[in-house]
Motif scaffolding. Sequence first.
Motif, PDB file in Angstrom:
ATOM      1  N   SER A 129       0.863  -1.175   0.000  1.00 24.70           N
ATOM      2  CA  SER A 129       0.000   0.000   0.000  1.00 24.70           C
ATOM      3  C   SER A 129       0.894   1.217   0.000  1.00 24.70           C
ATOM      4  O   SER A 129       2.023   1.188   0.522  1.00 24.70           O
ATOM      5  CB  SER A 129      -0.942   0.010   1.207  1.00 24.70           C
ATOM      6  OG  SER A 129      -0.215   0.118   2.412  1.00 24.70           O
ATOM      7  N   PHE A 130       0.420   2.269  -0.624  1.00 24.48           N
ATOM      8  CA  PHE A 130       1.183   3.498  -0.746  1.00 24.48           C
ATOM      9  C   PHE A 130       0.432   4.620  -0.048  1.00 24.48           C
ATOM     10  O   PHE A 130      -0.806   4.645  -0.035  1.00 24.48           O
ATOM     11  CB  PHE A 130       1.396   3.856  -2.217  1.00 24.48           C
ATOM     12  CG  PHE A 130       2.142   2.809  -2.992  1.00 24.48           C
ATOM     13  CD1 PHE A 130       3.524   2.788  -2.990  1.00 24.48           C
ATOM     14  CD2 PHE A 130       1.464   1.836  -3.714  1.00 24.48           C
ATOM     15  CE1 PHE A 130       4.220   1.818  -3.699  1.00 24.48           C
ATOM     16  CE2 PHE A 130       2.144   0.867  -4.427  1.00 24.48           C
ATOM     17  CZ  PHE A 130       3.527   0.855  -4.414  1.00 24.48           C
ATOM     18  N   GLY A 131       1.166   5.554   0.530  1.00 21.82           N
ATOM     19  CA  GLY A 131       0.548   6.667   1.239  1.00 21.82           C
ATOM     20  C   GLY A 131       0.825   7.995   0.579  1.00 21.82           C
ATOM     21  O   GLY A 131       1.417   8.080  -0.504  1.00 21.82           O
ATOM     22  N   THR A 132       0.419   9.055   1.244  1.00 23.30           N
ATOM     23  CA  THR A 132       0.572  10.389   0.689  1.00 23.30           C
ATOM     24  C   THR A 132       2.036  10.787   0.568  1.00 23.30           C
ATOM     25  O   THR A 132       2.377  11.691  -0.208  1.00 23.30           O
ATOM     26  CB  THR A 132      -0.167  11.419   1.554  1.00 23.30           C
ATOM     27  OG1 THR A 132       0.292  11.309   2.908  1.00 23.30           O
ATOM     28  CG2 THR A 132      -1.663  11.169   1.530  1.00 23.30           C
ATOM     29  N   GLY A 133       2.909  10.119   1.316  1.00 23.84           N
ATOM     30  CA  GLY A 133       4.338  10.393   1.165  1.00 23.84           C
ATOM     31  C   GLY A 133       4.820  10.111  -0.243  1.00 23.84           C
ATOM     32  O   GLY A 133       5.734  10.777  -0.746  1.00 23.84           O
ATOM     33  N   LEU A 134       4.223   9.126  -0.891  1.00 24.84           N
ATOM     34  CA  LEU A 134       4.560   8.838  -2.280  1.00 24.84           C
ATOM     35  C   LEU A 134       4.005   9.928  -3.194  1.00 24.84           C
ATOM     36  O   LEU A 134       4.707  10.436  -4.072  1.00 24.84           O
ATOM     37  CB  LEU A 134       3.995   7.473  -2.686  1.00 24.84           C
ATOM     38  CG  LEU A 134       4.298   7.049  -4.124  1.00 24.84           C
ATOM     39  CD1 LEU A 134       5.735   6.564  -4.241  1.00 24.84           C
ATOM     40  CD2 LEU A 134       3.338   5.965  -4.593  1.00 24.84           C
ATOM     41  N   LEU A 135       2.740  10.301  -2.981  1.00 35.37           N
ATOM     42  CA  LEU A 135       2.101  11.289  -3.844  1.00 35.37           C
ATOM     43  C   LEU A 135       2.789  12.640  -3.755  1.00 35.37           C
ATOM     44  O   LEU A 135       2.832  13.388  -4.740  1.00 35.37           O
ATOM     45  CB  LEU A 135       0.621  11.425  -3.483  1.00 35.37           C
ATOM     46  CG  LEU A 135      -0.240  10.170  -3.625  1.00 35.37           C
ATOM     47  CD1 LEU A 135      -1.679  10.479  -3.235  1.00 35.37           C
ATOM     48  CD2 LEU A 135      -0.173   9.619  -5.035  1.00 35.37           C
ATOM     49  N   ASP A 136       3.320  12.979  -2.571  1.00 34.37           N
ATOM     50  CA  ASP A 136       3.994  14.265  -2.411  1.00 34.37           C
ATOM     51  C   ASP A 136       5.184  14.390  -3.357  1.00 34.37           C
ATOM     52  O   ASP A 136       5.546  15.500  -3.766  1.00 34.37           O
ATOM     53  CB  ASP A 136       4.479  14.447  -0.967  1.00 34.37           C
ATOM     54  CG  ASP A 136       3.320  14.654   0.006  1.00 34.37           C
ATOM     55  OD1 ASP A 136       2.219  15.015  -0.460  1.00 34.37           O
ATOM     56  OD2 ASP A 136       3.519  14.428   1.216  1.00 34.37           O
ATOM     57  N   GLY A 137       5.780  13.248  -3.718  1.00 34.28           N
ATOM     58  CA  GLY A 137       6.967  13.286  -4.563  1.00 34.28           C
ATOM     59  C   GLY A 137       6.685  13.669  -5.997  1.00 34.28           C
ATOM     60  O   GLY A 137       7.528  14.276  -6.658  1.00 34.28           O
ATOM     61  N   PHE A 138       5.522  13.301  -6.514  1.00 34.98           N
ATOM     62  CA  PHE A 138       5.239  13.598  -7.919  1.00 34.98           C
ATOM     63  C   PHE A 138       3.821  14.112  -8.165  1.00 34.98           C
ATOM     64  O   PHE A 138       3.460  14.392  -9.307  1.00 34.98           O
ATOM     65  CB  PHE A 138       5.476  12.359  -8.789  1.00 34.98           C
ATOM     66  CG  PHE A 138       4.675  11.149  -8.370  1.00 34.98           C
ATOM     67  CD1 PHE A 138       3.335  11.043  -8.674  1.00 34.98           C
ATOM     68  CD2 PHE A 138       5.282  10.109  -7.679  1.00 34.98           C
ATOM     69  CE1 PHE A 138       2.600   9.926  -8.300  1.00 34.98           C
ATOM     70  CE2 PHE A 138       4.553   8.996  -7.294  1.00 34.98           C
ATOM     71  CZ  PHE A 138       3.206   8.902  -7.614  1.00 34.98           C
ATOM     72  N   GLY A 139       3.005  14.250  -7.114  1.00 39.01           N
ATOM     73  CA  GLY A 139       1.617  14.657  -7.290  1.00 39.01           C
ATOM     74  C   GLY A 139       1.440  15.976  -8.017  1.00 39.01           C
ATOM     75  O   GLY A 139       0.663  16.071  -8.991  1.00 39.01           O
ATOM     76  N   PRO A 140       2.142  17.056  -7.612  1.00 35.73           N
ATOM     77  CA  PRO A 140       1.973  18.325  -8.333  1.00 35.73           C
ATOM     78  C   PRO A 140       2.341  18.226  -9.813  1.00 35.73           C
ATOM     79  O   PRO A 140       1.661  18.802 -10.669  1.00 35.73           O
ATOM     80  CB  PRO A 140       2.917  19.271  -7.571  1.00 35.73           C
ATOM     81  CG  PRO A 140       2.986  18.697  -6.189  1.00 35.73           C
ATOM     82  CD  PRO A 140       2.950  17.215  -6.389  1.00 35.73           C
TER      83      PRO A 140
END
Length: 761
Positions: free
Chosen positions: A360-371
């Motif tokens: 499972s992946f969390g928001t820590g992953l999304l912070d890296g490339f989400g924007p």
Amino acid sequence: MADAHLVELPGGDWKVWRAALLRTTGFPADGLAAFTCSEAAAIVDAHLDGTVAQHEAEQAFAEAAAQGSRALSKIAADPLFREALVWQNARVLRVADSIAAETEPARLNRRRRRDEDLLARYWQRYCAKTETIGFFGPVSWTEITSGPDIVTSGIGPRLVRARATHLEYWVLDAYARHLAEDSETRSWLPVRLPPHLALDGTRLLHPTEPARTLTPQQAQLLACCDGRPAREVLTALDGTLAERVDLERMLADLHDRSLVSWGIDLPLNHTAQSTLQQGIEAIGDERIRHDALAGLERLDRARARVAEAAGDADALLTVLAELDDVVTAVTGSEPRQRAGEMYAGRTPCYEDTIRDLDLSFGTGLLDGFGPALTRMAHLARWLTAELAAAVQSGLRRLHADLAEDSGGREVPFGQLWYLARGVLFGQDDGPVAAVLAEFSRRWAALFALDTQSEDVRRASASLDVETLFPADRPGWAGARLHSPDLQLCAENLDALRRGDFFAVLGELHVSWPTFDSGVTVRVHPDPEQLRADLRNDLGSGRMLPLFPSTWPRVTARVNRCLENADDRQFGFVDAPGADPDRLVRIAALAVTDHDGELLVHGPGFRRPVLDLFSELLMMRAVDAFRSATARPHTPRITVDRLVVCRESWRTTVGETGLAEVEGHCSRYLAVRRWRRELGLPERVFAKFATEGKPLYVDFTSPVYVAGFCSALRAAARTGADSALTLTELLPGPEHAWVPDAEGRTYLSELRVQLRDPETAE
């Protein structure tokens, strides 16, 4: 909550589905290095520089070629590799066994090189391509949570947790056709009007041909062909319309003229086998029903024996041969299809697997490339809006021309539909081509590519996408969802946990909800939840075309299957799977211009014209990001920690000058020289216009160089201007972080779905 299936994507109002799919290779990433020969490459390069003699370069090449042969002999004996070959093309197993037995070939003759090329192609595919296919491409459903962790994991003891074997659609369809050809069974099978035709009194409407005038008897007979068994239709009309023998002759004639479909209709998706069984169970005669079920059960028992043999290449080879015999005996058809195609599903059955892995992946992953991903999603919105406007405009012009020719405001929709293919897929100066060219121009402006040749790095906050790509909403309802393939790059799982990673945008499937695919839905723990989530985002009453089995890129294994009861089916050609309660027949539709808006209407039906073109629009949009990089050289483009475009080079087969080079060693030297002239890295993916999939190439390896040259010569036979695209290998084996229980790592791809905060008008 309606949006409980979504997580906020950093950098804007876009959201990402909690459900995500991890696709992995089935063979470790370090397998790509099996044929690497850096020392030989260095010696040959020194010879090209004039510092090493010719004979030294030739000797280095010969030793490297022998080293590659020994490595391939070892791979050919690998039990897992042998099993993978059996699943895909059992004939290649003989080649593998021959190479495994000849560990020290006396000389690399033409046959040996041809065999090595063939096996190396399979090997590179299993180690490099994250395809959802068998145990050499297992998948794992995962989740994106609202928690802060980058990743949490549980590694199982095996490569795959579950294996399931299924009969191919074409086998089931062949058996259904076989039943329909049996004179006794035939009368118990359904008859129906093909989905693209419509009956209007005594007129039979066709989408592209003039209406046919039927006799009253033919019209009444066709009106009764609504999915009931043929014998019920004949019994209902016997004596009132005509004598039974005349009715039988009339029905057979209508079928011979393709005006009636006769037999069990199998949907082009993973439910085909259950539909076939239900159709057989509906046969009213006990003996006929028993015999028909016996044939299906015989096929299924043979499939089950294949499933039991999975894991043992030689046992699998035996039971697959037995399945071939059963298919021929039961269906009367050949047991193999599309011989000679590496990527075709030729065998009568296939295997789906789930990787023994919990992630499972969390928001820590999304912070890296989400924007950065949010910016790319905005570009996708613009693209759909522009495509919709361009196609709408083209359709209006077509409608105006057709209306002028007919002298009225109303035009048969079938005429517009078939002429619209020119608008959607036609000339290079058409409206869609103009949008794609403009997208490419704006993409170049966004990253200043006309003045850049080195790697481009940008911060997402510096990208003025709203100015260059202004769009308030998606172009059509289905364009609200996009599916990016994200390849996470980290040294290992611990590095990923620490946040030491970057991501590569492999592909951005514009407007395609890729989770709506039989091969992925089948292994999801709760398919009904996927169905509900898709309905939440795209709404009810979707217009879904019925595609024939010959439609490009559509197979029963990957076709959509998350339809809802209120979604409509659009029959535009003779195709399987029509539900009479949801079917909209193209021949019954007309299109009218209402104050500049084209509306399609028919009995109990009225829709904007783009509703019926949405899936074709998706087919043009889905790969549109590739057009943005259609330049002789495109540098790598990185936004924040997301590589949105790999470095690539475009040329033609003729421009390489390699197709005419003769001799194994001479080709290697010529390729080394060409690689340096073009500035290519040592490892690339080569995409030939003549090949369905990219080919991994390691330019230090005589084995891979020989395969590359073989593909070049094959492409050259179609013309020297045949296109060749080379793309840097990213991620490479050093970026493989998905582990197994023994510590080996595998290349992977995280497929997610993004939802636009806005809806189409």
